[in-house]
Design a protein around this motif. Structure first.
Motif, PDB file in Angstrom:
ATOM      1  N   VAL A  30       0.819  -1.207   0.000  1.00 15.13           N
ATOM      2  CA  VAL A  30       0.000   0.000   0.000  1.00 15.13           C
ATOM      3  C   VAL A  30       0.857   1.262   0.000  1.00 15.13           C
ATOM      4  CG1 VAL A  30      -0.319   0.247   2.501  1.00 15.13           C
ATOM      5  CG2 VAL A  30      -2.127   0.996   0.931  1.00 15.13           C
ATOM      6  N   THR A  31       2.028   1.230   0.608  1.00 21.08           N
ATOM      7  CA  THR A  31       2.892   2.418   0.628  1.00 21.08           C
ATOM      8  C   THR A  31       3.307   2.794  -0.787  1.00 21.08           C
ATOM      9  OG1 THR A  31       3.687   1.928   2.852  1.00 21.08           O
ATOM     10  CG2 THR A  31       5.066   3.358   1.507  1.00 21.08           C
ATOM     11  N   SER A  32       3.791   1.834  -1.550  1.00 17.27           N
ATOM     12  CA  SER A  32       4.206   2.108  -2.931  1.00 17.27           C
ATOM     13  C   SER A  32       3.006   2.484  -3.800  1.00 17.27           C
ATOM     14  CB  SER A  32       4.917   0.892  -3.521  1.00 17.27           C
ATOM     15  OG  SER A  32       6.097   0.624  -2.817  1.00 17.27           O
ATOM     16  N   GLN A  33       1.895   1.830  -3.582  1.00 17.00           N
ATOM     17  CA  GLN A  33       0.701   2.172  -4.352  1.00 17.00           C
ATOM     18  C   GLN A  33       0.267   3.610  -4.060  1.00 17.00           C
ATOM     19  OE1 GLN A  33      -2.626  -0.523  -4.574  1.00 17.00           O
ATOM     20  NE2 GLN A  33      -1.298  -2.328  -4.656  1.00 17.00           N
ATOM     21  N   THR A  34       0.307   4.003  -2.802  1.00 19.86           N
ATOM     22  CA  THR A  34      -0.081   5.366  -2.444  1.00 19.86           C
ATOM     23  C   THR A  34       0.871   6.375  -3.075  1.00 19.86           C
ATOM     24  OG1 THR A  34      -1.074   4.600  -0.367  1.00 19.86           O
ATOM     25  CG2 THR A  34      -0.532   6.939  -0.511  1.00 19.86           C
ATOM     26  N   ASP A  79      -8.223  -2.419   3.108  1.00 26.62           N
ATOM     27  CA  ASP A  79      -7.926  -3.093   4.376  1.00 26.62           C
ATOM     28  C   ASP A  79      -7.578  -2.046   5.425  1.00 26.62           C
ATOM     29  OD1 ASP A  79      -6.906  -4.603   6.519  1.00 26.62           O
ATOM     30  OD2 ASP A  79      -5.941  -6.043   5.173  1.00 26.62           O
ATOM     31  N   ALA A  80      -8.359  -2.001   6.501  1.00 23.46           N
ATOM     32  CA  ALA A  80      -8.128  -1.015   7.556  1.00 23.46           C
ATOM     33  C   ALA A  80      -6.726  -1.120   8.142  1.00 23.46           C
ATOM     34  CB  ALA A  80      -9.177  -1.172   8.658  1.00 23.46           C
ATOM     35  N   HIS A 125      -0.688   4.054   4.769  1.00 23.98           N
ATOM     36  CA  HIS A 125      -1.246   4.985   3.779  1.00 23.98           C
ATOM     37  C   HIS A 125      -1.161   6.423   4.299  1.00 23.98           C
ATOM     38  CE1 HIS A 125      -4.063   6.860   1.015  1.00 23.98           C
ATOM     39  NE2 HIS A 125      -4.756   7.252   2.061  1.00 23.98           N
ATOM     40  N   PHE A 126      -1.593   6.633   5.543  1.00 22.36           N
ATOM     41  CA  PHE A 126      -1.572   7.983   6.118  1.00 22.36           C
ATOM     42  C   PHE A 126      -0.156   8.539   6.242  1.00 22.36           C
ATOM     43  CE2 PHE A 126      -5.917   7.446   8.284  1.00 22.36           C
ATOM     44  CZ  PHE A 126      -6.549   8.190   7.299  1.00 22.36           C
ATOM     45  N   ALA A 127       0.823   7.681   6.460  1.00 21.40           N
ATOM     46  CA  ALA A 127       2.211   8.152   6.554  1.00 21.40           C
ATOM     47  C   ALA A 127       2.625   8.813   5.242  1.00 21.40           C
ATOM     48  CB  ALA A 127       3.147   6.997   6.900  1.00 21.40           C
ATOM     49  N   VAL A 178     -13.203   0.112   1.995  1.00 22.12           N
ATOM     50  CA  VAL A 178     -14.190  -0.485   1.086  1.00 22.12           C
ATOM     51  C   VAL A 178     -13.941  -1.982   0.952  1.00 22.12           C
ATOM     52  CG1 VAL A 178     -14.548   1.670  -0.178  1.00 22.12           C
ATOM     53  CG2 VAL A 178     -12.775   0.083  -0.943  1.00 22.12           C
ATOM     54  N   ALA A 179     -14.959  -2.692   0.507  1.00 20.00           N
ATOM     55  CA  ALA A 179     -14.849  -4.145   0.359  1.00 20.00           C
ATOM     56  C   ALA A 179     -13.870  -4.530  -0.734  1.00 20.00           C
ATOM     57  CB  ALA A 179     -16.227  -4.740   0.063  1.00 20.00           C
ATOM     58  N   GLY A 180     -13.702  -3.683  -1.717  1.00 20.43           N
ATOM     59  CA  GLY A 180     -12.775  -3.979  -2.800  1.00 20.43           C
ATOM     60  C   GLY A 180     -12.786  -2.881  -3.829  1.00 20.43           C
TER      61      GLY A 180
END
Length: 128
Positions: A47-51, A81-82, A88-90, A108-110
């Motif tokens: 998620v970090t790279s995606q963000t 995913d919570a 993500h916030f970082a 979200v679910a997806g």
């Protein structure tokens, strides 16, 4: 100033009939942007790279429309995913620092494809 459409060349733009961004006067509306690296059409696993990729794509679309990241007034984040929220916030904190737009995070679910962990949409208002 006439309405202007910005494209990043994503095949999804033509298939789904949308623009990466729409410039309308002093406003820029950037569509939900996922973590693809559009130069390679690959999606990193984390998620970090995606963000980070989301923000690179958003910044390029804004720049093409004559806007800067500092013009962003609203951001909406979608994550699947919570548990990914802190990572993500970082990245959001690094990018937005003192800009601090109004923002909402939704879990979200997806998303459209299972490898997509994050999607970001923003609204910018020209400040010049």
């Amino acid at each position: 100033m006439p309405r202007r459409l910005i494209s990043t060349g994503s095949p999804f733009e033509r298939t789904a009939g949308y623009s990466r961004a729409v410039i309308d006067g002093d406003f820029a509306f950037v569509s939900g942007t996922t973590g693809y690296d559009y130069s390679t059409m690959t999606m990193p696993a984390d998620v970090t790279s995606q963000t980070r990729n989301c923000f690179k794509t958003i910044e390029a679309a804004l720049k093409e429309g004559g806007f800067a990241m500092t013009d962003i007034v609203r951001a909406t984040y979608y994550i699947t995913d919570a548990k990914d929220a802190d990572a993500h916030f970082a990245v959001c904190g690094e990018v937005f620092g003192e800009i601090r737009p109004a923002a909402t995070l939704l879990v979200v679910a997806g998303l459209y494809k299972p490898e997509m962990k994050v999607e970001i949409e923003v609204t910018a208002k020209r400040t010049t």
